[in-house]
Structure formats: structure tokens, C-alpha cells
Scaffold this active site. Structure first.
Site, PDB file in Angstrom:
ATOM      1  CB  CYS A   1      -9.649  -8.742  -6.543  1.00 14.60           C
ATOM      2  SG  CYS A   1      -9.144  -7.200  -7.348  1.00 14.60           S
ATOM      3  CE1 TYR A   2      -4.961  -4.367  -4.534  1.00 13.59           C
ATOM      4  CE2 TYR A   2      -6.333  -3.203  -6.112  1.00 13.59           C
ATOM      5  CZ  TYR A   2      -5.089  -3.620  -5.696  1.00 13.59           C
ATOM      6  OH  TYR A   2      -3.968  -3.272  -6.413  1.00 13.59           O
TER       7      TYR A   2
END
Length: 323
Positions: free
Chosen positions: A142-143
Site C-alpha cells: 500500500c505505501y
């Protein structure tokens, strides 16, 4: 792959976590995908509609890797914690009836035998996947998604490290109780963690072939990622030229929005979009800051998985995600 097939069966291993539930909801509204079964050790015997409204009433099973392979399902999604995927992958590779395996964990992100795909960046065109079955796709972190989408269009202009300061909602810490998802700890608070050599730092540096430093933090909101990125240019740049770069780079990608204003989490929460903006260039044109926002559970995980499944099937990548 035959994109004229009316529907494809899909099985999910692991739905106790937030991402698994988000994926279930997306598959429910997808015109080409049909849930065939779901496996979860801790939720065995519960009907799916206990987890997601308007879902199937089929009961959740607890399936071994061999039982999963014997299901002869078109698409298998591994929504397991890191370190648990390999027994299922080994079993599925022996059974060629499965067309697509997609892993949402970090287990295969550095494996050259797997396709790592942020659809807007990795040049994996519609229907242009490897022919060997099963097609194996590693979904990005996600990051890592938020960082790569913001850096990729301008990485050839940069020098030195890109410094990334990320803040995630506590859903990113998962459902297992930890200090990073404890609401008492998070109340009126911002908590840094894994501040050196975070796995997503390695992921972005390798996949972009450009060095980054990354400082992750968790806050008291539930979902979303706000990523602030500071960069230095090898030659002076103007704000207009950099903004045009982003617009041109993402002109054909409906799920990435470039804007002049500073993005906010309210723009992306519960959407499959990434919003990039707030570009600010120093007076000497040598430095800049830009912000990238995504929903960590969707563009950072479940909806990006749907994009990748769509591409592997040879259909439009946004089917099932946009009206």
C-alpha cells in the site's frame, strides 16, 4: 486468455482481515467474477453475508492447500499474512486448471517468476500476460503504491534520495491487536514505526530503480494513506513543467488524478483512486514537495488486485471499479 468467457470463478484464502472483506465486496459487484468459495481457518462455518452485505450465503470453509487446488477454480486470491502463501502456491502450480494466482502479501514481491504490477506503471498491457499457467501476480504494498505513483513520472529528473513521510490509518496495522492499532494509544496521537529499512522502502527502491528513504506513521483515522515526498532535482525545474509531466504521464489512466491543490484523504477513502497534487517547487527550482493519497485497503490492496485480475483476463482494468 479467453476474454469472451462470460464469468470466471474466484476463490479467496483469508477473509478475516480488512482487505479480504474489501475484496469480497468488489467481487460481488464485478460482472465477470463469481465467488466460488472462501477459506478462513478462524471464520469456518460462517456465511459470507455475515461479512459483506448482499453477499452470497455460501459457508466459509477451512481448506488445505490440496483441497484448494482440487477446487479447479479459475482465479485464486491469497489474502493471507506474510509468510503463509507458499504451501498454497506449491499445490496450485501442480494443478494447471487455475488460470490466475494473485498474492496480496509481500511473499513474492521480489521473486522474478512473479509479475509485480502497479497497472499504471509496470507496462503490463491488457491481455499481454505470460502464457504459462497459472499466471502469478504479486500485488504491490500500500505505501509502496502511493510512493511509486508519485515518483515514477519524474524520477529521471531527480538526484539523491526521495524522502517519503507516510501516514496511514490504523487499518494498515491489521486486525491482530498491536500498539499500532490500539485506539487508546492512537487517540490524539501519531506514532512512527519501522523508521529504518521498512520493507516498502526496499520494494520501492528496487521496483523504481531509484533510492528512497521512508518513514511510516500510523494515526487514529481508520483508512487511507497520506504520503508527503520531498525531492531534489538534478537541474532546476518549474512548477508548470513538473505538473505537465504528471498530467501527460497519467493521461490514459482514469484511476490516477493529478491536481494543483493539496490532496486530502477525504478524496480517496472508499475509492480506487490515487490523487497526486500539492506540488510545490522551491524558488531556485532545485527542490520540490508532492503529496500522494490513496485508500490503503483499495488502491493499496483490494481494488488494485481487481485491476490486475482484469488485465490478466484481457478486459478493461477498471471493470467492476467504476460505474
Amino acid at each position: 486468455m479467453n476474454n469472451n468467457q462470460s464469468t470466471y470463478t474466484l476463490g479467496i484464502i483469508g477473509v478475516r482481515g480488512y482487505v479480504g472483506k474489501e475484496l469480497l465486496a468488489l467481487v460481488n459487484q464485478h460482472p465477470k467474477l463469481e465467488i466460488a468459495w472462501v477459506s478462513s481457518r478462524k471464520l469456518t462455518g460462517q456465511p459470507l453475508n455475515n461479512l459483506v452485505e448482499n453477499s452470497s450465503s455460501i459457508l466459509i470453509e477451512n481448506l488445505s492447500p490440496e483441497q484448494v487446488a482440487a477446487k479447479n477454480t479459475d482465479i485464486i486470491v491469497l489474502a493471507l499474512p506474510n509468510g503463509f502463501a507458499s504451501p498454497y502456491v506449491d499445490a496450485l502450480e501442480k494443478n494447471k486448471s487455475t488460470q490466475i494466482i494473485i498474492d496480496l502479501s509481500a511473499d513474492y514481491r521480489f521473486d522474478k517468476n512473479w509479475l509485480y504490477s502497479i497497472p499504471e506503471l509496470n507496462n503490463i498491457k491488457q491481455g499481454n500476460y505470460q502464457l504459462n499457467k497459472p499466471i502469478k501476480i504479486s500485488n504491490p504494498g500500500c505505501y509502496a503504491t502511493a510512493m511509486q505513483l508519485a515518483i515514477a513520472p519524474i524520477k529521471d529528473l531527480l538526484k539523491g534520495y526521495a524522502h517519503c513521510f507516510g501516514v496511514s490509518g490504523y487499518s494498515g496495522a491489521g486486525t491482530t491487536p498491536t500498539p499500532n492499532n490500539n485506539l487508546d494509544n492512537l487517540k490524539h496521537n501519531l506514532i512512527g514505526y519501522k523508521l529504518v529499512e521498512h520493507l516498502h522502502e526496499k520494494e520501492v527502491s528496487e521496483k523504481l530503480d531509484y533510492p528512497i528513504s521512508f518513514s511510516p506513521h500510523v494515526a487514529e483515522f481508520f483508512r487511507g494513506i497520506n504520503m508527503t515526498i520531498q525531492i531534489e532535482f538534478s537541474q532546476p525545474q518549474t512548477q508548470a513543467s513538473i505538473f505537465n509531466r504528471f498530467n501527460d504521464f497519467y493521461a490514459m489512466n482514469d484511476l490516477v488524478i493529478c491536481q494543483e491543490a493539496i490532496p486530502t484523504l477525504q478524496q480517496v477513502v472508499k475509492t480506487p483512486h490515487c490523487v497526486i497534487g500539492g506540488l510545490t517547487v522551491s524558488k531556485d527550482g532545485k527542490r520540490a514537495t508532492i503529496i500522494s493519497c490513496i485508500d490503503n485497503l483499495l488502491k493499496g490492496a483490494a481494488s488494485q488486485a481487481i485491476q490486475n485480475i482484469n488485465l490478466a483476463l484481457g478486459i478493461e482494468p477498471t471493470i467492476g471499479l467504476t460505474s
